[in-house]
Design an enzyme around this catalytic site. Structure first.
Site, PDB file in Angstrom:
ATOM      1  N   SER A 410       0.912   3.148   0.256  1.00  0.00           N
ATOM      2  CA  SER A 410       1.616   3.587  -0.859  1.00  0.00           C
ATOM      3  C   SER A 410       2.347   4.974  -1.116  1.00  0.00           C
ATOM      4  CB  SER A 410       0.376   3.410  -2.107  1.00  0.00           C
ATOM      5  OG  SER A 410      -0.747   4.022  -1.741  1.00  0.00           O
ATOM      6  N   HIS A 431       4.862  -2.809   0.456  1.00  0.00           N
ATOM      7  CA  HIS A 431       4.045  -2.258  -0.555  1.00  0.00           C
ATOM      8  C   HIS A 431       3.794  -3.107  -1.713  1.00  0.00           C
ATOM      9  CE1 HIS A 431       3.527   1.171  -3.725  1.00  0.00           C
ATOM     10  NE2 HIS A 431       2.319   0.929  -3.285  1.00  0.00           N
ATOM     11  N   GLU A 443       7.289  -3.753  -3.032  1.00  0.00           N
ATOM     12  CA  GLU A 443       8.418  -2.942  -2.898  1.00  0.00           C
ATOM     13  C   GLU A 443       8.406  -2.752  -1.318  1.00  0.00           C
ATOM     14  OE1 GLU A 443       8.133   0.851  -5.973  1.00  0.00           O
ATOM     15  OE2 GLU A 443       7.004   1.151  -4.311  1.00  0.00           O
ATOM     16  N   ASN A 481       5.648   4.388  -7.975  1.00  0.00           N
ATOM     17  CA  ASN A 481       4.525   5.122  -8.176  1.00  0.00           C
ATOM     18  C   ASN A 481       5.116   6.629  -8.263  1.00  0.00           C
ATOM     19  OD1 ASN A 481       2.322   3.754  -8.238  1.00  0.00           O
ATOM     20  ND2 ASN A 481       2.176   3.799  -5.696  1.00  0.00           N
TER      21      ASN A 481
HETATM   22  P1  NAI Z   1      -9.834   0.084   0.950  1.00  0.00           P
HETATM   23  O1  NAI Z   1     -10.659   1.065   1.484  1.00  0.00           O
HETATM   24  O2  NAI Z   1     -10.460  -0.993   0.239  1.00  0.00           O
HETATM   25  O3  NAI Z   1      -9.945  -0.937   2.592  1.00  0.00           O
HETATM   26  C1  NAI Z   1      -9.341  -0.495   3.720  1.00  0.00           C
HETATM   27  C2  NAI Z   1      -9.962  -1.440   4.780  1.00  0.00           C
HETATM   28  O4  NAI Z   1      -9.265  -1.218   6.124  1.00  0.00           O
HETATM   29  C3  NAI Z   1     -11.332  -1.155   4.830  1.00  0.00           C
HETATM   30  O5  NAI Z   1     -12.120  -2.174   4.900  1.00  0.00           O
HETATM   31  C4  NAI Z   1     -11.509  -0.656   6.416  1.00  0.00           C
HETATM   32  O6  NAI Z   1     -12.736  -1.128   6.886  1.00  0.00           O
HETATM   33  C5  NAI Z   1     -10.445  -1.162   7.150  1.00  0.00           C
HETATM   34  N1  NAI Z   1     -10.024  -0.638   8.254  1.00  0.00           N
HETATM   35  C6  NAI Z   1      -9.960   0.826   8.489  1.00  0.00           C
HETATM   36  N2  NAI Z   1      -9.339   0.984   9.755  1.00  0.00           N
HETATM   37  C7  NAI Z   1      -9.215  -0.215  10.307  1.00  0.00           C
HETATM   38  C8  NAI Z   1      -8.798  -0.484  11.627  1.00  0.00           C
HETATM   39  N3  NAI Z   1      -8.382   0.372  12.583  1.00  0.00           N
HETATM   40  N4  NAI Z   1      -8.816  -1.962  11.848  1.00  0.00           N
HETATM   41  C9  NAI Z   1      -8.969  -2.755  10.945  1.00  0.00           C
HETATM   42  N5  NAI Z   1      -9.471  -2.363   9.864  1.00  0.00           N
HETATM   43  C10 NAI Z   1      -9.669  -1.188   9.365  1.00  0.00           C
HETATM   44  O7  NAI Z   1      -8.544   0.581   0.999  1.00  0.00           O
HETATM   45  P2  NAI Z   1      -7.198  -0.186  -0.048  1.00  0.00           P
HETATM   46  O8  NAI Z   1      -7.284   0.205  -1.496  1.00  0.00           O
HETATM   47  O9  NAI Z   1      -7.332  -1.630   0.432  1.00  0.00           O
HETATM   48  O10 NAI Z   1      -5.921   0.443   0.617  1.00  0.00           O
HETATM   49  C11 NAI Z   1      -5.476   0.153   1.809  1.00  0.00           C
HETATM   50  C12 NAI Z   1      -4.041   0.411   2.080  1.00  0.00           C
HETATM   51  O11 NAI Z   1      -3.327   0.013   0.679  1.00  0.00           O
HETATM   52  C13 NAI Z   1      -3.814   1.940   1.691  1.00  0.00           C
HETATM   53  O12 NAI Z   1      -2.686   2.512   2.554  1.00  0.00           O
HETATM   54  C14 NAI Z   1      -3.306   2.287   0.424  1.00  0.00           C
HETATM   55  O13 NAI Z   1      -2.663   3.427   0.154  1.00  0.00           O
HETATM   56  C15 NAI Z   1      -2.687   1.052   0.127  1.00  0.00           C
HETATM   57  N6  NAI Z   1      -2.472   0.628  -1.251  1.00  0.00           N
HETATM   58  C16 NAI Z   1      -3.623   0.545  -2.107  1.00  0.00           C
HETATM   59  C17 NAI Z   1      -3.542   0.163  -3.567  1.00  0.00           C
HETATM   60  C18 NAI Z   1      -4.711   0.141  -4.439  1.00  0.00           C
HETATM   61  O14 NAI Z   1      -4.660   0.085  -5.394  1.00  0.00           O
HETATM   62  N7  NAI Z   1      -5.865   0.300  -3.850  1.00  0.00           N
HETATM   63  C19 NAI Z   1      -2.210  -0.256  -4.012  1.00  0.00           C
HETATM   64  C20 NAI Z   1      -1.049  -0.124  -3.009  1.00  0.00           C
HETATM   65  C21 NAI Z   1      -1.378   0.126  -1.804  1.00  0.00           C
END
Ligand code: NAI
Length: 695
Positions: A410, A431, A443, A481
């Site tokens: 993001s 995104h 996006e 954002n």
């Molecule tokens: P989250 O912490 O809920 O999920 C991340 C997941 O990735 C975890 O379950 C973790 O175990 C897994 N993970 C970490 N390293 C890994 C690897 N090497 N191989 C496989 N799995 C792995 O985080 P979230 O909120 O889902 O965010 C993920 C991405 O999405 C980030 O880049 C964030 O900036 C982006 N994002 C988040 C938004 C939100 O509102 N939470 C909105 C838009 C984008």
């Protein structure tokens, strides 16, 4: 000389005639089509037709009126003249509906003696979504055919399929096989039937009950906030139940005429056309082809990864989630299941469809194997550059050469992420917005080296899984954002100078936002903003104090608001005390701040940043920004988006107000952007500015 285009083809099989609307791609009812239908009806009558079938060529019946003809003097014949000719026909006119019959298209069908539909037909009156009411008798004929259910269809604007239309009573038969052939056979078989035209039906409207109608109308319009068109629909449909047909038509016409000229309808049409416009990328070769994608792999099964995977499965694309541990994987899959189960419980998803979706979703901890089988990878791991680069280096080795590797980051630079691979041209940002299985906006972020094929692939897959892709450039926060981030300082200042959280949210929700900015902060978690401020070395005395008090938002049952067990918010005395305390310490004399000032101080910094985004070419067109806000940020589409809002205010006023607030609040974000200065100086607007900022 080229042949003149025929807009209505005439055919027959014995004494059953067929009129085929031929105005590709969606058979809008432009002047030539209306004239062609009238002429066709006259000819069929003259030639002794026993029945007449109306059908659309190509994939659909008709998507309705030609919206580009709106606001211009209407050329005859009008739709109503065509309808009168149909209704006066001595022999039955049967509408045969395949594909879309929307708006004026459905109204045309409703004026016919009978309607038959093919499998997969889509029937609806979506006018309310464009800010007006059906204007060619739809609000009068549909209630006469189906009673009170018409109110729901017309106020929601949501379409139904042929089976439901038949159950409700506005489709007489659902036919299988080739539709024209089947419809002509049906018309022949029923040519001796006595059809009662919709306008003459009274059986479904005679039991009108004002109290029940009001109750239903209240429920249906409860969510439409400040939007006018749902109310117009209610008034028009009520007329169907309470007035003779012709008088009802007059009520409908008055509503239509007023609403269609109004600002809300202009805003809604701006977004409607913008959503199409945003799909056109100015510098993309027309022949850029997307790569075939039959199997998606999502890295990370957290909040976003799970939502993205659900979107894929919801639209029939097989998807595998890759996680680091079995435990994290099971947790991720369980969250998807629980989400789907909620939809099943609410009745919006059948058990059978749930089973289909669930079967398309799988999970593994075997990174290399899963990635090796992928046609497209979307990464959604932690938001950390080192982690992302490590993951992309590994992806590059494990994935087949030539497939696209996308990141859901993001904020992070797509170029830097791409640099960890040997295929930077195939790296792109996709995104998604949270909750990713619900939010429509996508996006797609183009890096410096991203190829046309990668863009085409991200666009195509995005559309396929129900999203609205908008291509943007690479920068911190991308478009949405980055713009919302710029209102942060004003939020803090407004709280300091005199507002309470509930004052701010009331104004923004009154404007039509799905949720005010402070309630939204509580939903996302206030620790996120605090972490960003820490990383950037900025402070926000009030927000920081709220977080320091352990108020992290809904997850701690307290943030800007207090929350009860049902997550209902109420104003917080503690937050008020924090605000007053900080103001006192900073020696700020609080005052009453008018609603208009609150609105301007929160929207203008966003508009200003939008202008900078255009200058930098991060967004191609102002309309792209508006489309982003209407689809991913709870911005009411009937307000048209931030750039539309600014144009309505006039860019000279926008510039003056920005300069005023920059001086009075000391917020550098409010210093008018160069583009606004230029446009204001020349009397220009975002809507009329020339071309895209970046070629
Ligand atoms: P989250 O912490 O809920 O999920 C991340 C997941 O990735 C975890 O379950 C973790 O175990 C897994 N993970 C970490 N390293 C890994 C690897 N090497 N191989 C496989 N799995 C792995 O985080 P979230 O909120 O889902 O965010 C993920 C991405 O999405 C980030 O880049 C964030 O900036 C982006 N994002 C988040 C938004 C939100 O509102 N939470 C909105 C838009 C984008």
């Amino acid at each position: 000389m080229a042949d003149q285009q025929v807009f209505v083809e005439h055919g027959f099989d014995g004494d059953v005639h067929v009129l085929r609307i031929a105005n590709p791609p969606v058979n809008t009812l432009r002047t030539e089509v209306r004239a062609g239908l009238l002429a066709g009806l006259q000819r069929a009558t003259r030639e002794g037709a026993r029945a007449i079938v109306l059908i659309g060529t190509g994939r659909g019946f008709s998507a309705g009126a030609e919206m580009t003809e709106f606001g211009k003097p209407r050329k005859p014949p009008s739709l109503n003249e065509v309808f009168e000719a149909i209704e006066q026909s001595k022999v039955p006119v049967v509408a045969a509906i395949q594909g879309n019959a929307l708006g004026g298209g459905l109204e045309l069908a409703l004026a016919c003696h009978a309607r038959v539909a093919g499998k997969g037909a889509v029937l609806g009156l979506p006018e309310v979504k464009r800010g007006f009411v059906p204007g060619a008798g739809g609000t009068q004929r549909l209630p006469r055919l189906i009673g009170m259910e018409a109110l729901r269809l017309i106020v929601s604007g949501d379409p139904v399929g042929p089976e439901e239309a038949q159950r409700l009573g506005f489709v007489d038969a659902v036919l299988s096989g080739e539709l024209e052939h089947a419809a002509m056979a049906w018309a022949r078989a029923h040519s001796g039937d006595r059809f009662v035209l919709a306008r003459n039906r009274t059986d479904r409207i005679k039991d009108y009950n004002a109290a029940a109608f009001d109750e239903a109308a209240k429920k249906l319009t409860a969510r439409s906030r400040g939007q006018e068109s749902p109310k117009g629909c209610v008034a028009a449909v009520r007329a169907a139940f309470t007035l003779p047909f012709e008088e009802g038509l007059n009520v409908e016409r008055e509503q239509f005429t007023t609403l269609v000229q109004g600002e809300q309808s202009q805003a809604l049409r701006h977004i409607f056309f913008g959503e199409r416009e945003a799909q056109r990328v100015p510098d993309l070769p027309a022949d850029a082809e997307s790569l075939p994608v039959h199997k998606l792999v999502v890295i990370g099964g957290g909040t976003m990864g799970g939502g993205i995977a659900m979107s894929a499965a919801n639209f029939g694309l097989p998807v595998t989630i890759v996680e680091t541990t079995e435990e994290a994987l099971q947790k991720g899959l369980a969250r998807c299941e629980a989400n789907w189960q909620r939809t099943v419980k609410s009745g919006r998803l059948s058990e059978a469809d749930y089973a289909k979706r669930r079967a398309l979703l799988s999970g593994t901890t075997d990174f290399e194997k899963a990635v090796g089988e992928a046609d497209l990878v979307i990464e959604a791991v932690f938001e950390n550059m080192a982690v992302k680069k490590e993951v992309f280096a590994r992806l590059d080795k494990a994935a087949r050469p030539g497939i696209v590797l996308a990141s859901n980051t993001s904020t992070l630079s797509i170029d830097e992420i791409a640099s960890a691979t040997k295929r930077p041209e195939l790296v792109i940002g996709m995104h998604f917005f949270s909750p990713a299985n619900v939010m429509r906006l996508l996006e797609n972020v183009r890096g410096a080296k991203t190829s046309a094929a990668a863009i085409a692939t991200a666009t195509e897959v995005g559309k396929r899984i129900g999203k609205l892709p908008v291509l943007v450039g690479n920068c911190d926060g991308f478009v949405g954002n980055r713009m919302t981030g710029k209102r942060g300082p004003q939020l803090e200042k407004l709280l300091l100078e005199g507002c309470l959280p509930q004052d701010i949210d009331r104004v923004m929700e009154g404007y039509g936002m799905a949720m005010g900015p402070l309630a939204t902060g509580d939903l996302a978690g206030l620790d996120i903003g605090a972490a960003v401020r820490k990383a950037r070395g900025t402070v926000a005395p009030i927000a920081d104090a709220v977080v320091a008090a352990g108020r992290l938002g809904q997850k701690t049952s307290k943030g800007w608001y207090d929350y009860d067990a049902e997550r209902r918010r109420s104003p917080s005395k503690e937050v008020e005390a924090i605000i007053l305390d900080v103001a006192e310490k900073m020696q700020v004399r609080r005052r009453k701040i008018e609603d208009q000032e609150i609105l301007e101080r929160l929207l203008l910094p966003m508009v200003n940043e939008g202008a900078r985004i255009l200058e930098e070419g991060v967004a191609y067109r102002p309309i792209d920004i508006d489309v982003i806000f209407a689809n991913g940020f709870g911005w009411p589409a009937f307000r048209g988006g931030p750039m539309f809002w600014a144009d309505r205010m006039g860019l000279r006023t926008v510039r003056d107000k920005l300069a005023h607030y920059a001086a009075t609040t000391g917020d550098a974000n409010m210093q008018p952007a160069a583009l606004i200065e230029t446009l204001a100086a020349s009397g220009g607007s975002f809507a009329t500015m020339k071309g895209a900022a970046k070629g």
